[in-house]
Structures are given as structure tokens and as C-alpha cells.
Write an enzyme that holds these catalytic residues in place. Structure first.
Site, PDB file in Angstrom:
ATOM      1  CG  ASP A  30      -1.965   1.071   1.187  1.00 41.33           C
ATOM      2  OD1 ASP A  30      -3.150   0.728   1.200  1.00 41.33           O
ATOM      3  OD2 ASP A  30      -1.606   2.280   1.132  1.00 41.33           O
ATOM      4  CB  ILE A  31       0.868   4.247  -2.203  1.00 46.41           C
ATOM      5  CG1 ILE A  31       1.938   5.163  -2.733  1.00 46.41           C
ATOM      6  CG2 ILE A  31      -0.373   4.989  -1.817  1.00 46.41           C
ATOM      7  CD1 ILE A  31       2.940   4.485  -3.603  1.00 46.41           C
ATOM      8  CD  GLN A  94     -14.743  -0.137  -1.339  1.00 47.96           C
ATOM      9  OE1 GLN A  94     -15.899  -0.275  -0.945  1.00 47.96           O
ATOM     10  NE2 GLN A  94     -14.233  -0.855  -2.317  1.00 47.96           N
ATOM     11  CG  HIS A 100      -8.608  -2.723  -1.312  1.00 51.05           C
ATOM     12  ND1 HIS A 100      -9.533  -2.006  -2.048  1.00 51.05           N
ATOM     13  CD2 HIS A 100      -8.397  -2.003  -0.187  1.00 51.05           C
ATOM     14  CE1 HIS A 100      -9.845  -0.897  -1.402  1.00 51.05           C
ATOM     15  NE2 HIS A 100      -9.181  -0.875  -0.269  1.00 51.05           N
ATOM     16  CG  PHE A 101      -9.122  -8.674   1.672  1.00 52.89           C
ATOM     17  CD1 PHE A 101     -10.101  -8.847   2.628  1.00 52.89           C
ATOM     18  CD2 PHE A 101      -9.415  -8.984   0.352  1.00 52.89           C
ATOM     19  CE1 PHE A 101     -11.355  -9.329   2.286  1.00 52.89           C
ATOM     20  CE2 PHE A 101     -10.663  -9.466  -0.003  1.00 52.89           C
ATOM     21  CZ  PHE A 101     -11.636  -9.641   0.964  1.00 52.89           C
ATOM     22  CG  HIS A 102      -6.285  -2.143   3.969  1.00 53.90           C
ATOM     23  ND1 HIS A 102      -5.514  -1.081   3.559  1.00 53.90           N
ATOM     24  CD2 HIS A 102      -7.547  -1.873   3.553  1.00 53.90           C
ATOM     25  CE1 HIS A 102      -6.280  -0.199   2.921  1.00 53.90           C
ATOM     26  NE2 HIS A 102      -7.528  -0.661   2.903  1.00 53.90           N
TER      27      HIS A 102
HETATM   28  P1  5GP Z   1      -9.394   1.907   1.127  1.00 49.49           P
HETATM   29  O1  5GP Z   1      -9.422   3.270   1.765  1.00 49.49           O
HETATM   30  O2  5GP Z   1     -10.232   1.869  -0.126  1.00 49.49           O
HETATM   31  O3  5GP Z   1      -9.746   0.792   2.077  1.00 49.49           O
HETATM   32  O4  5GP Z   1      -7.893   1.648   0.750  1.00 49.49           O
HETATM   33  C1  5GP Z   1      -7.326   2.078  -0.448  1.00 49.49           C
HETATM   34  C2  5GP Z   1      -5.841   2.045  -0.261  1.00 49.49           C
HETATM   35  O5  5GP Z   1      -5.238   2.125  -1.533  1.00 49.49           O
HETATM   36  C3  5GP Z   1      -5.285   3.196   0.579  1.00 49.49           C
HETATM   37  O6  5GP Z   1      -4.686   2.685   1.756  1.00 49.49           O
HETATM   38  C4  5GP Z   1      -4.266   3.870  -0.352  1.00 49.49           C
HETATM   39  O7  5GP Z   1      -3.080   4.234   0.301  1.00 49.49           O
HETATM   40  C5  5GP Z   1      -4.019   2.793  -1.390  1.00 49.49           C
HETATM   41  N1  5GP Z   1      -3.683   3.321  -2.711  1.00 49.49           N
HETATM   42  C6  5GP Z   1      -4.360   4.262  -3.401  1.00 49.49           C
HETATM   43  N2  5GP Z   1      -3.767   4.477  -4.599  1.00 49.49           N
HETATM   44  C7  5GP Z   1      -2.707   3.631  -4.653  1.00 49.49           C
HETATM   45  C8  5GP Z   1      -1.714   3.386  -5.650  1.00 49.49           C
HETATM   46  O8  5GP Z   1      -1.676   3.973  -6.733  1.00 49.49           O
HETATM   47  N3  5GP Z   1      -0.782   2.443  -5.370  1.00 49.49           N
HETATM   48  C9  5GP Z   1      -0.784   1.758  -4.186  1.00 49.49           C
HETATM   49  N4  5GP Z   1       0.181   0.857  -4.011  1.00 49.49           N
HETATM   50  N5  5GP Z   1      -1.704   1.969  -3.224  1.00 49.49           N
HETATM   51  C10 5GP Z   1      -2.651   2.889  -3.461  1.00 49.49           C
END
Ligand code: 5GP
Ligand code: ZN
Length: 142
Positions: A30-31, A94, A100-102
């Protein structure tokens, strides 16, 4: 899916620090690196959220998570535990609408990850819990 950032990562159009990949899933850093080693596991197929999985895809994706989680954990002796988090819907935090799974490695009680929910158990009597139970069971299907 067009305009999906994770589909672009799957297609190699956006680079990622991939740690595991096969025909079904891709796992990459995760970035945000909420904690060091924070990894996302995604199905290669575009699925917006958990509600859209069929049983086969769920089995395929979930069955791969322990192996990836173990590798992340074993990569750093300071990792004491791991939160596995799956957000569904904007209200549930989200922000990327490709499921996705963190995998969030945990180091100390004061590292950069937190997850809290209130204990409201004193606000529910047996009748209320039964009503909630029944409303869910009624929607369970096969
Ligand atoms: P959510 O908030 O949907 O549960 O998590 C999305 C995750 O995607 C965030 O933790 C964010 O840092 C990650 N993310 C968003 N854009 C990118 C990207 O371009 N590359 C990577 N590796 N992670 C990303
Ligand atoms: Zn997608």
C-alpha cells in the site's frame, strides 16, 4: 475496468511493489504504508466490494491470504501481529472501489494503526438482539 486504479496496477499500467501474484490475486505494498509492510491483496478481476463476490472467487482470494500474511509477518522480526481490514462503501472508509484486503502489520500499541468500536452491549436487551438476528437470518438465502 476503465478508470480503476487497481485494474491499472493489475495490468501493469501503474507500477507497484508487488510481493505476490498468481492468476487470481495480486499483493502489493500500500502506497500509504500505514505501518511498515502494509500490503494490499486484491482479486485481479474487478469486483467493487465484498457484496459482489461469488463463492468461488471468495474461496480463491481468501485461501491465498494466510500465505501472504505469513510472508509479511516473517519479513520483519519486529512484527507482533496483524490487522486484516476490508472496507466496503465510502461510509466504511473505502476509497478505492476495487475490492482489497489490507494486511497491516502491528508493531506496538502506539504504532500508526488504530481501530475502535464502542461496546454498546448494555443498550441491547434480548428481544432487540433477537429481532436483529431474525432480520439477518431472513436474508441469508441458500
Ligand atoms: P481503502 O481506503 O479503499 O480501504 O484503501 C485504499 C488504499 O489504496 C489506501 O490505503 C491507499 O493508500 C491505497 N492506494 C491508493 N492508490 C494507490 C496506488 O496507486 N498504489 C498503491 N500501491 N496503493 C494505493
Ligand atoms: Zn478494478
Amino acid at each position: 475496468m476503465k478508470d480503476c486504479i487497481f485494474c491499472k496496477i493489475v495490468a501493469g499500467e501503474i507500477p507497484s511493489y508487488t510481493v505476490y501474484e498468481d492468476d487470481v490475486v495480486k499483493a502489493f505494498l500500500d502506497i500509504s504504508q500505514g505501518t511498515p509492510g502494509h500490503t494490499l491483496v486484491i482479486p485481479k478481476k474487478h469486483v467493487p466490494n465484498i457484496f459482489e463476490y461469488d463463492e468461488e472467487l471468495a474461496a480463491q482470494v481468501f485461501s491465498r491470504i494466510p500465505k501472504i500474511a505469513r510472508a509479511v509477518k516473517e519479513s520483519n522480526p519486529d512484527i507482533q501481529g496483524m490487522n486484516i481490514v476490508n472496507n466496503n462503501g465510502q461510509i466504511a472508509y473505502q476509497s478505492v472501489f476495487h475490492s482489497h484486503f489490507h494486511l497491516v502489520p502491528r508493531y506496538t500499541a502506539n504504532d500508526d494503526f488504530g481501530m475502535t468500536f464502542k461496546d454498546n452491549s448494555n443498550k441491547y436487551d434480548a428481544d432487540q438482539l433477537k429481532a436483529i438476528q431474525e432480520s439477518i437470518v431472513a436474508k441469508m438465502g441458500d
